[in-house]
Design an enzyme around this catalytic site. Structure first.
Site, PDB file in Angstrom:
ATOM      1  N   HIS A 105      49.596  54.054  30.450  1.00  0.00           N
ATOM      2  CA  HIS A 105      49.630  52.733  29.807  1.00  0.00           C
ATOM      3  C   HIS A 105      48.829  52.805  28.510  1.00  0.00           C
ATOM      4  O   HIS A 105      47.830  53.512  28.424  1.00  0.00           O
ATOM      5  CB  HIS A 105      49.046  51.684  30.753  1.00  0.00           C
ATOM      6  CG  HIS A 105      49.238  50.288  30.263  1.00  0.00           C
ATOM      7  ND1 HIS A 105      48.432  49.728  29.303  1.00  0.00           N
ATOM      8  CD2 HIS A 105      50.173  49.353  30.569  1.00  0.00           C
ATOM      9  CE1 HIS A 105      48.860  48.494  29.045  1.00  0.00           C
ATOM     10  NE2 HIS A 105      49.910  48.240  29.805  1.00  0.00           N
ATOM     11  N   SER A 155      54.801  41.350  25.974  1.00  0.00           N
ATOM     12  CA  SER A 155      54.933  39.883  25.887  1.00  0.00           C
ATOM     13  C   SER A 155      56.266  39.357  26.423  1.00  0.00           C
ATOM     14  O   SER A 155      56.824  38.392  25.892  1.00  0.00           O
ATOM     15  CB  SER A 155      54.687  39.407  24.455  1.00  0.00           C
ATOM     16  OG  SER A 155      53.366  39.743  24.046  1.00  0.00           O
ATOM     17  N   GLY A 213      50.377  41.891  24.992  1.00  0.00           N
ATOM     18  CA  GLY A 213      49.359  40.849  25.071  1.00  0.00           C
ATOM     19  C   GLY A 213      49.180  40.065  23.780  1.00  0.00           C
ATOM     20  O   GLY A 213      48.215  39.323  23.628  1.00  0.00           O
ATOM     21  N   GLY A 236      52.915  42.106  31.759  1.00  0.00           N
ATOM     22  CA  GLY A 236      51.474  41.954  31.931  1.00  0.00           C
ATOM     23  C   GLY A 236      51.127  40.500  32.198  1.00  0.00           C
ATOM     24  O   GLY A 236      51.264  39.993  33.313  1.00  0.00           O
ATOM     25  N   GLY A 237      50.707  39.798  31.136  1.00  0.00           N
ATOM     26  CA  GLY A 237      50.208  38.421  31.273  1.00  0.00           C
ATOM     27  C   GLY A 237      51.093  37.499  32.104  1.00  0.00           C
ATOM     28  O   GLY A 237      50.590  36.769  32.970  1.00  0.00           O
ATOM     29  N   GLU A 281      56.780  50.376  25.678  1.00  0.00           N
ATOM     30  CA  GLU A 281      55.924  49.237  25.383  1.00  0.00           C
ATOM     31  C   GLU A 281      55.323  49.396  23.979  1.00  0.00           C
ATOM     32  O   GLU A 281      54.309  50.086  23.816  1.00  0.00           O
ATOM     33  CB  GLU A 281      54.778  49.154  26.396  1.00  0.00           C
ATOM     34  CG  GLU A 281      55.239  49.002  27.821  1.00  0.00           C
ATOM     35  CD  GLU A 281      54.156  48.390  28.685  1.00  0.00           C
ATOM     36  OE1 GLU A 281      54.396  47.311  29.228  1.00  0.00           O
ATOM     37  OE2 GLU A 281      53.066  48.968  28.782  1.00  0.00           O
ATOM     38  N   GLU A 325      46.716  50.943  27.256  1.00  0.00           N
ATOM     39  CA  GLU A 325      45.276  50.635  27.392  1.00  0.00           C
ATOM     40  C   GLU A 325      44.516  51.844  27.949  1.00  0.00           C
ATOM     41  O   GLU A 325      43.361  52.079  27.590  1.00  0.00           O
ATOM     42  CB  GLU A 325      45.100  49.392  28.284  1.00  0.00           C
ATOM     43  CG  GLU A 325      45.519  48.133  27.533  1.00  0.00           C
ATOM     44  CD  GLU A 325      46.044  47.000  28.401  1.00  0.00           C
ATOM     45  OE1 GLU A 325      45.823  47.011  29.629  1.00  0.00           O
ATOM     46  OE2 GLU A 325      46.694  46.095  27.839  1.00  0.00           O
ATOM     47  N   ASN A 373      52.203  44.121  35.989  1.00  0.00           N
ATOM     48  CA  ASN A 373      50.927  44.841  35.849  1.00  0.00           C
ATOM     49  C   ASN A 373      49.812  43.796  35.770  1.00  0.00           C
ATOM     50  O   ASN A 373      49.659  43.132  34.750  1.00  0.00           O
ATOM     51  CB  ASN A 373      50.984  45.690  34.562  1.00  0.00           C
ATOM     52  CG  ASN A 373      49.648  46.347  34.248  1.00  0.00           C
ATOM     53  OD1 ASN A 373      48.733  46.368  35.069  1.00  0.00           O
ATOM     54  ND2 ASN A 373      49.534  46.888  33.041  1.00  0.00           N
ATOM     55  N   TRP A 374      49.081  43.678  36.872  1.00  0.00           N
ATOM     56  CA  TRP A 374      48.061  42.615  36.932  1.00  0.00           C
ATOM     57  C   TRP A 374      46.780  43.017  36.199  1.00  0.00           C
ATOM     58  O   TRP A 374      45.863  42.211  36.088  1.00  0.00           O
ATOM     59  CB  TRP A 374      47.762  42.253  38.392  1.00  0.00           C
ATOM     60  CG  TRP A 374      48.917  41.614  39.109  1.00  0.00           C
ATOM     61  CD1 TRP A 374      50.178  41.397  38.602  1.00  0.00           C
ATOM     62  CD2 TRP A 374      48.943  41.117  40.451  1.00  0.00           C
ATOM     63  NE1 TRP A 374      50.968  40.795  39.556  1.00  0.00           N
ATOM     64  CE2 TRP A 374      50.242  40.617  40.700  1.00  0.00           C
ATOM     65  CE3 TRP A 374      48.006  41.060  41.485  1.00  0.00           C
ATOM     66  CZ2 TRP A 374      50.611  40.055  41.927  1.00  0.00           C
ATOM     67  CZ3 TRP A 374      48.372  40.506  42.712  1.00  0.00           C
ATOM     68  CH2 TRP A 374      49.656  40.010  42.923  1.00  0.00           C
ATOM     69  N   LYS A 375      46.700  44.254  35.756  1.00  0.00           N
ATOM     70  CA  LYS A 375      45.517  44.751  35.020  1.00  0.00           C
ATOM     71  C   LYS A 375      44.239  44.434  35.797  1.00  0.00           C
ATOM     72  O   LYS A 375      44.254  44.395  37.014  1.00  0.00           O
ATOM     73  CB  LYS A 375      45.507  44.188  33.599  1.00  0.00           C
ATOM     74  CG  LYS A 375      46.839  44.377  32.881  1.00  0.00           C
ATOM     75  CD  LYS A 375      46.749  44.164  31.403  1.00  0.00           C
ATOM     76  CE  LYS A 375      48.135  44.292  30.796  1.00  0.00           C
ATOM     77  NZ  LYS A 375      48.126  44.252  29.348  1.00  0.00           N
TER      78      LYS A 375
HETATM   79  C1  PEP Z   1      51.527  45.461  29.737  1.00  0.00           C
HETATM   80  O1  PEP Z   1      50.318  45.489  29.685  1.00  0.00           O
HETATM   81  O2  PEP Z   1      52.150  46.369  30.289  1.00  0.00           O
HETATM   82  C2  PEP Z   1      52.206  44.346  29.094  1.00  0.00           C
HETATM   83  C3  PEP Z   1      53.468  44.488  28.785  1.00  0.00           C
HETATM   84  O3  PEP Z   1      51.441  43.225  28.826  1.00  0.00           O
HETATM   85  P1  PEP Z   1      51.992  41.811  28.275  1.00  0.00           P
HETATM   86  O4  PEP Z   1      53.240  41.464  29.052  1.00  0.00           O
HETATM   87  O5  PEP Z   1      50.869  40.854  28.550  1.00  0.00           O
HETATM   88  O6  PEP Z   1      52.261  41.988  26.842  1.00  0.00           O
END
Ligand code: PEP
Length: 251
Positions: free
Chosen positions: A95, A212, A173, A233-234, A167, A97, A9-11
């Site tokens: 998600h 993470s 994050g 994500g990151g 999640e 967010e 997920n590049w957000k």
């Molecule tokens: C996400 O936003 O779906 C996620 C899991 O982010 P991160 O890996 O950065 O925690």
């Protein structure tokens, strides 16, 4: 056997040239990998170009959101058919967010899931508890409400077409990951809940872990019985990290 999926997920990151460059880098390293299934979810603006870049590779394209109407006067929104026709196969829905900053409720997520399925997109439906929920021992209760609400009205056949992502919000994050055992406990609860509601359909659903995940902790998480991949994500923005996760996730 359940399909193992590693989704990035590049957000709200990457301009179109940056996104195509990252996609090209991934193709060079894992572009013919059939298992695990690799999915990348760039921002809307880069989807068309990344779709062209991915042609001929084994990497699937996903979007990060969609609207719950087929067309009409909904300024600024994107319909699922618009995504499908440019080569998008997956769509992340609900998600944390989106739930937190854009007030997406389970019933909105449910509308989106139904329309995504009707259109032919594969929804990746996200659920997860916040830290106070966990501290109060309410994790399973919160997840049950999200699962029941987001998947309301679906049948056993439809449920086979979706992907779930667990999640924990406190792990997104933040660099804090659930231990493999903590994650497995919730994944197993989710599958039990799905089994109660959708019978045999529950056995084939891929349930991804997100929060993470990185190249160092991926293998331990992916070894758990009910963890069928990761939503990243990151670390999905860093090519070495994302490839490391894909390589350590098993097939
Ligand atoms: C996400 O936003 O779906 C996620 C899991 O982010 P991160 O890996 O950065 O925690």
């Amino acid at each position: 056997m359940r399909l193992k999926i590693i989704a990035g997920n590049w957000k709200m990151n990457k301009t179109t040239p940056e996104a195509t460059e990252l996609a090209r880098g991934l193709i060079a390293s894992v572009g013919q990998t059939e298992r695990p299934r690799v999915v990348i979810c760039p921002p809307y603006t880069a989807l068309s170009e990344v779709a062209k870049t991915l042609k001929g590779s084994s990497i699937f394209l996903g979007a990060q959101n969609m609207y719950f109407k087929e067309s009409g006067a909904y300024t600024g929104e994107i319909a699922p058919s618009m995504l499908l026709t440019i080569g998008v196969a997956y769509v992340i829905l609900g998600h944390s967010e989106r739930r937190e900053y854009f007030a997406e409720s389970d019933s909105i997520v449910n509308e989106k899931v139904k329309l995504a399925l009707k259109t032919g997109l594969i929804p990746i439906v996200c659920v997860g508890e916040k830290l106070p929920d966990r501290e109060k021992g309410l994790t399973e209760e919160v997840i049950a409400v999200q699962i029941d609400g987001s998947l309301a009205g679906l049948g056993e056949e439809e449920i086979r077409k979706i992907v779930i992502a667990y999640e924990p919000v406190w792990a997104i994050g933040t660099g804090k990951t659930a231990t493999p055992e903590m994650a497995q406990q919730v994944h197993s609860f989710i599958r039990k809940r799905l089994r109660e509601r959708f019978a045999a359909g529950a056995e084939t659903i891929s349930i991804l872990y997100g929060g993470s995940v990185n190249a160092e902790n991926a293998a331990g998480l992916m070894n758990q019985d009910d963890i069928d991949g990761a939503l990243v994500g990151g670390a999905s923005l860093k090519i070495d990290q994302f490839i490391g996760i894909i390589r350590s996730s098993g097939k």
